[in-house]
Design a protein around this motif. Structure first.
Motif, PDB file in Angstrom:
ATOM      1  N   MET A 106     -36.918  15.501 -54.533  1.00  0.00           N
ATOM      2  CA  MET A 106     -35.846  14.703 -55.093  1.00  0.00           C
ATOM      3  C   MET A 106     -35.288  13.765 -54.021  1.00  0.00           C
ATOM      4  O   MET A 106     -35.200  14.123 -52.869  1.00  0.00           O
ATOM      5  CB  MET A 106     -34.770  15.632 -55.624  1.00  0.00           C
ATOM      6  N   LEU A 107     -34.925  12.586 -54.429  1.00  0.00           N
ATOM      7  CA  LEU A 107     -34.402  11.565 -53.541  1.00  0.00           C
ATOM      8  C   LEU A 107     -32.878  11.551 -53.623  1.00  0.00           C
ATOM      9  O   LEU A 107     -32.320  11.594 -54.720  1.00  0.00           O
ATOM     10  CB  LEU A 107     -34.962  10.216 -53.995  1.00  0.00           C
ATOM     11  N   ASP A 152     -36.673  15.978 -50.787  1.00  0.00           N
ATOM     12  CA  ASP A 152     -37.381  17.202 -51.141  1.00  0.00           C
ATOM     13  C   ASP A 152     -38.605  17.371 -50.247  1.00  0.00           C
ATOM     14  O   ASP A 152     -39.362  16.422 -50.007  1.00  0.00           O
ATOM     15  CB  ASP A 152     -37.791  17.117 -52.615  1.00  0.00           C
ATOM     16  N   PHE A 153     -38.813  18.572 -49.752  1.00  0.00           N
ATOM     17  CA  PHE A 153     -39.922  18.860 -48.834  1.00  0.00           C
ATOM     18  C   PHE A 153     -41.268  18.455 -49.436  1.00  0.00           C
ATOM     19  O   PHE A 153     -42.121  17.913 -48.748  1.00  0.00           O
ATOM     20  CB  PHE A 153     -39.923  20.352 -48.471  1.00  0.00           C
ATOM     21  N   ILE A 178     -41.120   5.027 -55.066  1.00  0.00           N
ATOM     22  CA  ILE A 178     -40.097   5.796 -54.333  1.00  0.00           C
ATOM     23  C   ILE A 178     -38.974   6.198 -55.285  1.00  0.00           C
ATOM     24  O   ILE A 178     -38.496   7.335 -55.234  1.00  0.00           O
ATOM     25  CB  ILE A 178     -39.572   4.987 -53.125  1.00  0.00           C
ATOM     26  N   LEU A 179     -38.566   5.287 -56.150  1.00  0.00           N
ATOM     27  CA  LEU A 179     -37.507   5.640 -57.108  1.00  0.00           C
ATOM     28  C   LEU A 179     -37.955   6.727 -58.071  1.00  0.00           C
ATOM     29  O   LEU A 179     -37.153   7.542 -58.509  1.00  0.00           O
ATOM     30  CB  LEU A 179     -37.051   4.395 -57.867  1.00  0.00           C
ATOM     31  N   ASN A 180     -39.258   6.773 -58.380  1.00  0.00           N
ATOM     32  CA  ASN A 180     -39.783   7.832 -59.238  1.00  0.00           C
ATOM     33  C   ASN A 180     -39.771   9.186 -58.541  1.00  0.00           C
ATOM     34  O   ASN A 180     -39.770  10.220 -59.208  1.00  0.00           O
ATOM     35  CB  ASN A 180     -41.184   7.498 -59.717  1.00  0.00           C
ATOM     36  N   LEU A 181     -39.788   9.180 -57.201  1.00  0.00           N
ATOM     37  CA  LEU A 181     -39.647  10.442 -56.471  1.00  0.00           C
ATOM     38  C   LEU A 181     -38.274  11.048 -56.727  1.00  0.00           C
ATOM     39  O   LEU A 181     -38.112  12.263 -56.666  1.00  0.00           O
ATOM     40  CB  LEU A 181     -39.820  10.227 -54.954  1.00  0.00           C
ATOM     41  N   GLY A 182     -37.297  10.188 -56.997  1.00  0.00           N
ATOM     42  CA  GLY A 182     -35.936  10.658 -57.233  1.00  0.00           C
ATOM     43  C   GLY A 182     -35.705  11.136 -58.655  1.00  0.00           C
ATOM     44  O   GLY A 182     -34.675  11.741 -58.955  1.00  0.00           O
ATOM     45  N   ALA A 183     -36.645  10.890 -59.530  1.00  0.00           N
ATOM     46  CA  ALA A 183     -36.462  11.277 -60.941  1.00  0.00           C
ATOM     47  C   ALA A 183     -36.760  12.729 -61.175  1.00  0.00           C
ATOM     48  O   ALA A 183     -37.394  13.416 -60.451  1.00  0.00           O
ATOM     49  CB  ALA A 183     -37.359  10.415 -61.824  1.00  0.00           C
ATOM     50  N   SER A 194     -41.815  16.081 -51.554  1.00  0.00           N
ATOM     51  CA  SER A 194     -41.897  14.629 -51.698  1.00  0.00           C
ATOM     52  C   SER A 194     -41.967  13.899 -50.362  1.00  0.00           C
ATOM     53  O   SER A 194     -42.300  12.711 -50.323  1.00  0.00           O
ATOM     54  CB  SER A 194     -40.669  14.109 -52.456  1.00  0.00           C
ATOM     55  N   ALA A 195     -41.658  14.577 -49.271  1.00  0.00           N
ATOM     56  CA  ALA A 195     -41.558  13.931 -47.961  1.00  0.00           C
ATOM     57  C   ALA A 195     -42.844  13.217 -47.527  1.00  0.00           C
ATOM     58  O   ALA A 195     -42.778  12.069 -47.067  1.00  0.00           O
ATOM     59  CB  ALA A 195     -41.104  14.932 -46.917  1.00  0.00           C
ATOM     60  N   PRO A 196     -44.028  13.831 -47.651  1.00  0.00           N
ATOM     61  CA  PRO A 196     -45.241  13.111 -47.227  1.00  0.00           C
ATOM     62  C   PRO A 196     -45.491  11.833 -48.046  1.00  0.00           C
ATOM     63  O   PRO A 196     -45.872  10.803 -47.497  1.00  0.00           O
ATOM     64  CB  PRO A 196     -46.361  14.127 -47.444  1.00  0.00           C
ATOM     65  N   ARG A 197     -45.272  11.903 -49.331  1.00  0.00           N
ATOM     66  CA  ARG A 197     -45.457  10.731 -50.193  1.00  0.00           C
ATOM     67  C   ARG A 197     -44.447   9.646 -49.827  1.00  0.00           C
ATOM     68  O   ARG A 197     -44.775   8.465 -49.757  1.00  0.00           O
ATOM     69  CB  ARG A 197     -45.301  11.141 -51.670  1.00  0.00           C
ATOM     70  N   TYR A 198     -43.204  10.050 -49.577  1.00  0.00           N
ATOM     71  CA  TYR A 198     -42.152   9.114 -49.184  1.00  0.00           C
ATOM     72  C   TYR A 198     -42.542   8.407 -47.880  1.00  0.00           C
ATOM     73  O   TYR A 198     -42.441   7.189 -47.782  1.00  0.00           O
ATOM     74  CB  TYR A 198     -40.822   9.855 -49.032  1.00  0.00           C
ATOM     75  N   GLN A 199     -42.989   9.167 -46.900  1.00  0.00           N
ATOM     76  CA  GLN A 199     -43.375   8.587 -45.610  1.00  0.00           C
ATOM     77  C   GLN A 199     -44.563   7.633 -45.770  1.00  0.00           C
ATOM     78  O   GLN A 199     -44.591   6.566 -45.163  1.00  0.00           O
ATOM     79  CB  GLN A 199     -43.714   9.689 -44.602  1.00  0.00           C
ATOM     80  N   SER A 200     -45.514   7.998 -46.590  1.00  0.00           N
ATOM     81  CA  SER A 200     -46.664   7.145 -46.847  1.00  0.00           C
ATOM     82  C   SER A 200     -46.233   5.821 -47.489  1.00  0.00           C
ATOM     83  O   SER A 200     -46.703   4.744 -47.092  1.00  0.00           O
ATOM     84  CB  SER A 200     -47.652   7.876 -47.753  1.00  0.00           C
ATOM     85  N   LEU A 201     -45.340   5.895 -48.454  1.00  0.00           N
ATOM     86  CA  LEU A 201     -44.852   4.688 -49.111  1.00  0.00           C
ATOM     87  C   LEU A 201     -44.061   3.816 -48.140  1.00  0.00           C
ATOM     88  O   LEU A 201     -44.174   2.587 -48.167  1.00  0.00           O
ATOM     89  CB  LEU A 201     -43.998   5.050 -50.333  1.00  0.00           C
TER      90      LEU A 201
END
Length: 117
Positions: free
Chosen positions: A1-2, A54-55, A112-117, A57-64
């Motif tokens: 979650m973002l 969220d742990f 990235i915003l979808n990571l927060g959904a 989601s962190a790798p995906r967030y960093q990649s983006l």
């Protein structure tokens, strides 16, 4: 979650990217709008911490984040090439390339915003 602050800043930056996209499509006043997008990125996005993400989601967030930074630099270079272009064919090609980069950035923001959904 973002975290909510992340979502707010990315939505704001996404809106700025949409304005830049409109300008690229019309081919007007690009340097001013790009400067605004770049400044917003430096002030609002780069300064965000990874805390609260969220742990899982962190790798995906960093990649983006990495892709955003890379694409933003490519866009900056292509805007310089567009400004220097003289032939109409070259201008159109550079415009298409810049538009593609802006659309990629908008897509990364959405992801990235979808990571927060």
């Amino acid at each position: 979650m973002l975290p909510a602050l992340h979502c707010q800043h990315y939505e704001e930056w996404s809106n700025a990217l949409e304005r830049l996209k409109d300008r690229v499509e019309r081919g007007v006043n690009l340097s001013e709008e790009f400067t605004a997008v770049q400044q917003l990125y430096q002030e609002k996005i780069v300064t965000l911490s990874h805390q609260g993400i969220d742990f899982a989601s962190a790798p995906r967030y960093q990649s983006l984040q990495t892709e955003i930074h890379r694409t933003l630099r490519l866009l900056q270079a292509d805007l310089l090439f567009l400004k220097a272009a003289r032939k109409s064919d070259t201008v159109l090609e550079r415009q298409r390339t810049c538009l593609q980069h802006v659309k990629q950035l908008i897509g990364y923001c959405s992801a990235i915003l979808n990571l927060g959904a």
